[in-house]
Design a protein around this motif. Structure first.
Motif, PDB file in Angstrom:
ATOM      1  N   ASN A  22       0.814  -1.213   0.000  1.00  0.00           N
ATOM      2  CA  ASN A  22       0.000   0.000   0.000  1.00  0.00           C
ATOM      3  C   ASN A  22       0.852   1.270   0.000  1.00  0.00           C
ATOM      4  OD1 ASN A  22      -2.343  -1.591   0.202  1.00  0.00           O
ATOM      5  ND2 ASN A  22      -2.151  -1.687   2.437  1.00  0.00           N
ATOM      6  N   ILE A  23       2.132   1.152   0.284  1.00  0.00           N
ATOM      7  CA  ILE A  23       3.018   2.308   0.359  1.00  0.00           C
ATOM      8  C   ILE A  23       4.007   2.244  -0.800  1.00  0.00           C
ATOM      9  CG2 ILE A  23       4.765   3.461   1.781  1.00  0.00           C
ATOM     10  CD1 ILE A  23       3.399   2.269   4.229  1.00  0.00           C
ATOM     11  N   ASP A  24       4.388   3.415  -1.269  1.00  0.00           N
ATOM     12  CA  ASP A  24       5.387   3.488  -2.334  1.00  0.00           C
ATOM     13  C   ASP A  24       6.616   2.671  -1.935  1.00  0.00           C
ATOM     14  OD1 ASP A  24       6.454   5.194  -4.804  1.00  0.00           O
ATOM     15  OD2 ASP A  24       8.006   5.211  -3.225  1.00  0.00           O
ATOM     16  N   GLN A  25       7.112   1.862  -2.880  1.00  0.00           N
ATOM     17  CA  GLN A  25       8.211   0.940  -2.564  1.00  0.00           C
ATOM     18  C   GLN A  25       9.456   1.667  -2.064  1.00  0.00           C
ATOM     19  OE1 GLN A  25       7.981  -2.508  -2.640  1.00  0.00           O
ATOM     20  NE2 GLN A  25       9.962  -2.357  -1.597  1.00  0.00           N
ATOM     21  N   LYS A  26       9.824   2.758  -2.723  1.00  0.00           N
ATOM     22  CA  LYS A  26      11.014   3.517  -2.304  1.00  0.00           C
ATOM     23  C   LYS A  26      10.814   4.088  -0.886  1.00  0.00           C
ATOM     24  CE  LYS A  26      12.767   4.906  -6.839  1.00  0.00           C
ATOM     25  NZ  LYS A  26      13.067   6.056  -7.737  1.00  0.00           N
ATOM     26  N   SER A  27       9.600   4.589  -0.636  1.00  0.00           N
ATOM     27  CA  SER A  27       9.284   5.133   0.684  1.00  0.00           C
ATOM     28  C   SER A  27       9.376   4.039   1.743  1.00  0.00           C
ATOM     29  CB  SER A  27       7.875   5.742   0.686  1.00  0.00           C
ATOM     30  OG  SER A  27       7.554   6.253   1.963  1.00  0.00           O
ATOM     31  N   ASN A  28       8.883   2.850   1.391  1.00  0.00           N
ATOM     32  CA  ASN A  28       8.925   1.715   2.311  1.00  0.00           C
ATOM     33  C   ASN A  28      10.366   1.286   2.597  1.00  0.00           C
ATOM     34  OD1 ASN A  28       7.400  -0.537   3.728  1.00  0.00           O
ATOM     35  ND2 ASN A  28       8.728  -1.709   2.353  1.00  0.00           N
ATOM     36  N   TYR A  50      13.661   8.631   7.565  1.00  0.00           N
ATOM     37  CA  TYR A  50      12.205   8.757   7.685  1.00  0.00           C
ATOM     38  C   TYR A  50      11.701   9.988   6.937  1.00  0.00           C
ATOM     39  CZ  TYR A  50      12.599   5.252  11.409  1.00  0.00           C
ATOM     40  OH  TYR A  50      12.861   4.106  12.124  1.00  0.00           O
ATOM     41  N   ARG A  51      12.465  11.063   6.994  1.00  0.00           N
ATOM     42  CA  ARG A  51      12.068  12.270   6.271  1.00  0.00           C
ATOM     43  C   ARG A  51      12.044  12.007   4.756  1.00  0.00           C
ATOM     44  NH1 ARG A  51      11.563  16.803   9.235  1.00  0.00           N
ATOM     45  NH2 ARG A  51      12.595  16.882  11.286  1.00  0.00           N
ATOM     46  N   LYS A  52      13.061  11.290   4.294  1.00  0.00           N
ATOM     47  CA  LYS A  52      13.111  10.947   2.860  1.00  0.00           C
ATOM     48  C   LYS A  52      11.937  10.050   2.477  1.00  0.00           C
ATOM     49  CE  LYS A  52      18.141  11.326   2.291  1.00  0.00           C
ATOM     50  NZ  LYS A  52      19.400  10.580   2.050  1.00  0.00           N
ATOM     51  N   SER A  55       8.913  12.147   2.149  1.00  0.00           N
ATOM     52  CA  SER A  55       8.955  12.962   0.927  1.00  0.00           C
ATOM     53  C   SER A  55       8.573  12.139  -0.305  1.00  0.00           C
ATOM     54  CB  SER A  55      10.340  13.581   0.741  1.00  0.00           C
ATOM     55  OG  SER A  55      11.294  12.577   0.449  1.00  0.00           O
ATOM     56  N   LYS A  56       8.854  10.834  -0.244  1.00  0.00           N
ATOM     57  CA  LYS A  56       8.490   9.952  -1.357  1.00  0.00           C
ATOM     58  C   LYS A  56       7.006   9.597  -1.327  1.00  0.00           C
ATOM     59  CE  LYS A  56      12.589   9.352  -3.240  1.00  0.00           C
ATOM     60  NZ  LYS A  56      12.857   9.805  -4.635  1.00  0.00           N
ATOM     61  N   ASP A  57       6.464   9.492  -0.105  1.00  0.00           N
ATOM     62  CA  ASP A  57       5.048   9.135   0.044  1.00  0.00           C
ATOM     63  C   ASP A  57       4.527   9.783   1.332  1.00  0.00           C
ATOM     64  OD1 ASP A  57       2.549   8.092   0.232  1.00  0.00           O
ATOM     65  OD2 ASP A  57       3.143   6.003  -0.099  1.00  0.00           O
ATOM     66  N   ASN A  60       2.754   7.863   4.165  1.00  0.00           N
ATOM     67  CA  ASN A  60       3.485   6.834   4.928  1.00  0.00           C
ATOM     68  C   ASN A  60       3.432   7.166   6.429  1.00  0.00           C
ATOM     69  OD1 ASN A  60       5.280   5.041   6.066  1.00  0.00           O
ATOM     70  ND2 ASN A  60       6.816   5.239   4.446  1.00  0.00           N
ATOM     71  N   ASN A  61       2.415   6.654   7.066  1.00  0.00           N
ATOM     72  CA  ASN A  61       2.183   6.937   8.478  1.00  0.00           C
ATOM     73  C   ASN A  61       3.268   6.336   9.368  1.00  0.00           C
ATOM     74  OD1 ASN A  61       0.849   7.665  10.907  1.00  0.00           O
ATOM     75  ND2 ASN A  61      -0.004   5.615  11.033  1.00  0.00           N
ATOM     76  N   ILE A  62       3.788   5.161   8.985  1.00  0.00           N
ATOM     77  CA  ILE A  62       4.806   4.492   9.809  1.00  0.00           C
ATOM     78  C   ILE A  62       6.072   5.339   9.889  1.00  0.00           C
ATOM     79  CG2 ILE A  62       6.116   2.373  10.161  1.00  0.00           C
ATOM     80  CD1 ILE A  62       3.004   2.182  10.307  1.00  0.00           C
ATOM     81  N   ALA A  63       6.435   5.967   8.762  1.00  0.00           N
ATOM     82  CA  ALA A  63       7.624   6.820   8.753  1.00  0.00           C
ATOM     83  C   ALA A  63       7.405   8.028   9.675  1.00  0.00           C
ATOM     84  CB  ALA A  63       7.931   7.280   7.334  1.00  0.00           C
ATOM     85  N   SER A  64       6.206   8.593   9.640  1.00  0.00           N
ATOM     86  CA  SER A  64       5.892   9.737  10.508  1.00  0.00           C
ATOM     87  C   SER A  64       5.965   9.332  11.975  1.00  0.00           C
ATOM     88  CB  SER A  64       4.483  10.273  10.211  1.00  0.00           C
ATOM     89  OG  SER A  64       4.453  10.898   8.947  1.00  0.00           O
TER      90      SER A  64
END
Length: 237
Positions: A22-28, A50-52, A55-57, A60-64
């Protein structure tokens, strides 16, 4: 208070893997790289990943959420709070909401904002009533809030009492000043009376002198004059 990162970090890693479609692969991938840095306690590097990832998606709640954990560990409490709030807005289920609200509650506890902590832990429990740790933090936050309000009321009462005491002291001082002024006025009046008395005495003395001037002075006769008068009388006889 709960150790936020250790327990939640493992869960978020699993969530990332389960949501990879469900999340952009690069973001994941960037999120996973951030997780590795985080596990090595390289929090600044983890935050960068995580910031990158965001920025890709931006969804992406997990990164936040994990970036909030990194910021918290770096001592940037205010920024961590913003990321947890961002995570709450992006959350897709109760499990994510529970974690974000719980960690936000921990931030409020750090800042001694016990009202904010009570509200956050309560919302976390609404999304996961079975979490004993959240329940414990909720009860603790309520107790701390009660003590905080009690101390505040005591301080306010002390301030009010001090103000009342100051007013009383000011009234006493005013009375003292008024008494002093009254005494001064009385003294002035007495002085004026004395001055009038003195003036009267002076006037009386002046009048006495005037009267003395008006009284005829007794005639003084010299012995020769007396002899002459006797001779004159003898001659007349």
């Amino acid at each position: 208070m709960r150790t936020i990162i250790r327990s939640f970090f493992i869960l978020t890693s699993l969530i990332v893997l389960s949501q990879k479609n469900n999340i952009d692969q690069k973001s994941n991938n960037l999120t996973l790289d951030g997780n590795v840095e985080f596990s090595n306690k390289e929090f600044i590097e983890a935050e960068t990943y995580y910031r990158k990832a965001i920025s890709k998606d931006s969804s992406n709640n997990i990164a936040s959420y994990n970036m909030g954990n990194s910021l918290y560990k770096s001592g940037l409490i205010g920024e961590a709070s913003n990321e947890y709030k961002s995570s709450i807005l992006k959350s897709k289920n109760k499990n994510e909401l529970h974690k974000a609200y719980h960690n936000l509650g921990d931030v409020f506890m750090q800042n001694k904002d016990y009202q904010g902590a009570v509200n956050s832990f309560k919302k976390a429990l609404l999304n996961n009533p079975k979490d004993d740790e959240t329940r414990y933090n909720y009860v603790l936050a309520k107790e701390l809030l009660k003590n905080q309000q009690k101390n505040k009321n005591n301080k306010d009462n002390k301030k009010d009492n001090k103000k009342k005491d100051d007013k009383k002291d000011n009234k006493k001082d005013d009375k003292k000043d008024n008494k002093k002024d009254d005494k001064k006025d009385e003294k002035k009046k007495d002085d004026k009376k004395d001055d009038k008395k003195d003036e009267k005495k002076k006037d009386d003395k002046k009048d006495d002198k005037k009267d003395d001037k008006k009284k005829p002075k007794p005639n003084k006769i010299s012995p020769e004059q007396l002899k002459n008068l006797l001779k004159a009388m003898n001659n007349e006889e």
